[in-house]
Design an enzyme around this catalytic site. Sequence first.
Site, PDB file in Angstrom:
ATOM      1  CD  GLU A 145      17.860 -11.987  -9.631  1.00  0.00           C
ATOM      2  OE1 GLU A 145      17.260 -12.522  -8.694  1.00  0.00           O
ATOM      3  OE2 GLU A 145      17.474 -10.918 -10.154  1.00  0.00           O
ATOM      4  CE  LYS A 174      11.653  -2.117  -6.539  1.00  0.00           C
ATOM      5  NZ  LYS A 174      12.463  -3.138  -7.234  1.00  0.00           N
ATOM      6  CB  CYS A 195      -0.882   0.022   1.227  1.00  0.00           C
ATOM      7  SG  CYS A 195      -1.809  -1.492   1.445  1.00  0.00           S
ATOM      8  CE  LYS A 246      14.475 -10.080 -11.563  1.00  0.00           C
ATOM      9  NZ  LYS A 246      14.938  -9.727 -10.259  1.00  0.00           N
TER      10      LYS A 246
HETATM   11  O1  M6R Z   1      13.618  -4.536  -1.166  1.00  0.00           O
HETATM   12  P1  M6R Z   1      14.204  -5.898  -1.055  1.00  0.00           P
HETATM   13  O2  M6R Z   1      15.502  -6.043  -1.761  1.00  0.00           O
HETATM   14  O3  M6R Z   1      14.326  -6.349   0.384  1.00  0.00           O
HETATM   15  O4  M6R Z   1      13.161  -6.853  -1.758  1.00  0.00           O
HETATM   16  C1  M6R Z   1      13.295  -8.239  -1.688  1.00  0.00           C
HETATM   17  C2  M6R Z   1      12.369  -8.925  -2.660  1.00  0.00           C
HETATM   18  O5  M6R Z   1      11.039  -8.666  -2.337  1.00  0.00           O
HETATM   19  C3  M6R Z   1      12.637  -8.491  -4.104  1.00  0.00           C
HETATM   20  O6  M6R Z   1      13.958  -8.698  -4.466  1.00  0.00           O
HETATM   21  C4  M6R Z   1      11.723  -9.276  -5.068  1.00  0.00           C
HETATM   22  O7  M6R Z   1      12.079 -10.618  -5.078  1.00  0.00           O
HETATM   23  C5  M6R Z   1      11.789  -8.667  -6.466  1.00  0.00           C
HETATM   24  N1  M6R Z   1      10.485  -8.645  -7.053  1.00  0.00           N
HETATM   25  C6  M6R Z   1      12.681  -9.428  -7.373  1.00  0.00           C
HETATM   26  O8  M6R Z   1      12.738  -8.915  -8.653  1.00  0.00           O
END
Ligand code: M6R
Length: 586
Positions: free
Chosen positions: A464, A581, A2, A468
Site C-alpha cells: 500500500e 477517483k 466521467c 501511495k
Molecule cells: O473506491 P474503491 O475503494 O473501490 O477504489 C479502488 C481503487 O481504485 C483505489 O483504491 C485506487 O487504487 C486509489 N487510487 C488508491 O489510492
Amino acid sequence: MCGIFGYLGSNQQAGSLILDGLKTLEYRGYDSWGVAIKKNDGSLYIEKHIGKIGSASLPSFPAHVGIGHTRWATHGGVRNENAHPHTDCTKKIAIVHNGIVENFETIKSDLNKKGHTFKSETDSEVIAHLIEEIYKTEPNKVKVMQKLRSHITGLNAVITFFPEDESFYIIKNGSPIVIGEGDNEFYIASDASAIIPHTKKVYFLEDNEMVELSKKGVSLFDTKGVHQNITYTTLTYAAESTEKGSFDHFMLKEISEQPKILRNIGETQKTEIKKAADEISSSYGTYLIGCGTASYACLAGTYLFSKIAHRHVNFAIGSEFSYLLDFLKENSLVFALSQSGETIDIISSVKKAKEKKAQLLSLTNSQGSSLYRMSDHNLLLHAGPEKAVASTKAYTAKISFLYLIAHQLAGTFEKGKINLLKAVDEISQIIQNKSSIQSLAAKMKDYKSIFILGRGVSYAAALESALKIKEVSYIHAEGFAAGELKHGVIALIEKGTPVILFNPEDETYEDTLSAAHEVSARGAHVIGVSSKNDKVYDTFIEVKNCGNATIIPNVVIAQLLGYFLALAKGLDPDKPRNLAKSVTVK
Ligand code: M6R
C-alpha cells in the site's frame, strides 16, 4: 471517471450552477468538459473544452435547465469534438454518457447509411443519433428510451436532454446515477457529493430503471416501462465535509482527518463490528475482495484474521475474483471493500458471486452506492467524502474495521480498541511532526526508485505504501516481502538505493532486521520505521508499538511521504495523471 451534473428548476443561473456542480466532480479525474444549456430565449447553448475547468466561467445568460459532463477519454482522443454533451443531427437532443457502448461501431455504420453525420470519434455520440432515429417513428419518449436500451450493449448510464420540453430521460445499467429533489428543483449527478450542497433528498437509480424528469416532476419506470413509486434516501453527510477548508490539498486534509475517524470507529462501531464478525463466523468461507488500495487492505485483513482470530480468509483482487469463484457456495461470504462502492471490477465480480447465491457483506464509504445496495449486509466506513484520488483515510478506516472485526472474532475487542487508540495517538504525532517527513521527501525527490520491505502484515502495508508513493509522485516504488529479497529483488539494490523498512517489534523483527543488513551491505540507504532504532538504519523514523495495528501509523508515514514528494516535484497530489477517483468503466 466521467462526471455528470444536470439541473432543472427556477434558478436562472443554471449555467454557473452546472459548472460548479462539475467542479465538485473534478476529483473523479477528467480531461475535457462540456455543457448543454437551454437559454430562456429557447436556443440551446453548447460549450466544450479540453483540459480542466479551472477558473472558466460561462457567458452570463438567464437559463434554468441544462446538463454538463466531465470526460475521461476512452473512445476517441482528448479533443473538443469528443467532449460531451453530444447532439443529434437536428440539435434537438443532447446526451451525456458514462460507460462504453460496446456495439457502437455497428450502430454507427447503420446510422451512417441512414444519412446521419457524426462529429466525434466517440461511442457516446451514436446514442444521440440513435435516439433521433427512433424518435422519428416513436413519439413516446419513455418508449424511445426502452428501445434505445435494447439496442446498446455494455454498462452505461445515459442522460438524454430534450430542450424542446425541458425534459430529461435517464437510463442506467452499470455506471452510477443519482437524482436529487430540492424545493421545486431537480438535480442529476454521477455522484451524490455534487448534489449534497443543494439537497439531501436523493434517489440512486438501480440498474435497468428509467427516470423521466421534467417540470411535472420525477417519474420512475422499471425495465418494462411500468411506473414505480420512488422512495428517496436522505443523505447523512454534511456539505462542508466535501470542501478543502484551510488545507492546500484534499490529500493532506484527508490524511489529517484520520485520527478523528479512527477514534470514532473504535468508540462507536462495536455493534456493527459484532454483526460483521457474526456473518464471518457463520459463513462457510470468507473471501475478501477489493481493488488497488482496497485490495491491499484485504491482504492485510488475511494476516490480521489469521494472527488475531486464527481464522483463514481468502483474498482476491476485485478484477480477478470472477475467475476464482468456482468454490463459492450458498453460505460462502464475499466481503467486498470499496471506498466508492462503485468500482466496476468489484461490482462485476460480485454480480457473479451473487449468481452463485453467495452472501455479500460490504465495507464502503458511500451510503447508497451500487455495492451498498447490492449487499446483504453493509458496514459503512464513516470516513466522510474522500476526494483526493489517492486513498488515505478510507484505507486506514478499512484496516481499523478489519482489525477490530478480527479482535471481535477472537473475543478480544477491548484489547483491539486499546491498540487502535494507541495507533491513533501515533498518527497524531506523525501528522504533528510532518515537517520531518517533508525534509526526507526533499532529499528523496530525485530518486528513480524506492523500495519498501516488510514481513507479515507489514508486507501488505509495504504494498500500500508503494502504491501511495508511486501514484502521486510518479517515482517508481515497489513493496516487497522482505523474505523475497534473496529470491531476486536484491539484484535491484545498488549504492544509494532508498529502502524503507517496516520493522515493528513483533515476530518479524529479527528477520526484517537481517534484510536491512543485506541491503545495507549492498549500499542501500536504509530508512528504518520501527519502535527500536538500530545502527543499520541510515535514517530512523520512530513509530511506537501498537501491536498489529502498527501498520496504520506506518502507512500514514508513506502517505505523507508520497504527498510531500509530489509537492517537491511540483505535482498536484490531488489529481495524479491518468487516474480517476472512481473506476466505473472496465
Ligand atoms: O473506491 P474503491 O475503494 O473501490 O477504489 C479502488 C481503487 O481504485 C483505489 O483504491 C485506487 O487504487 C486509489 N487510487 C488508491 O489510492
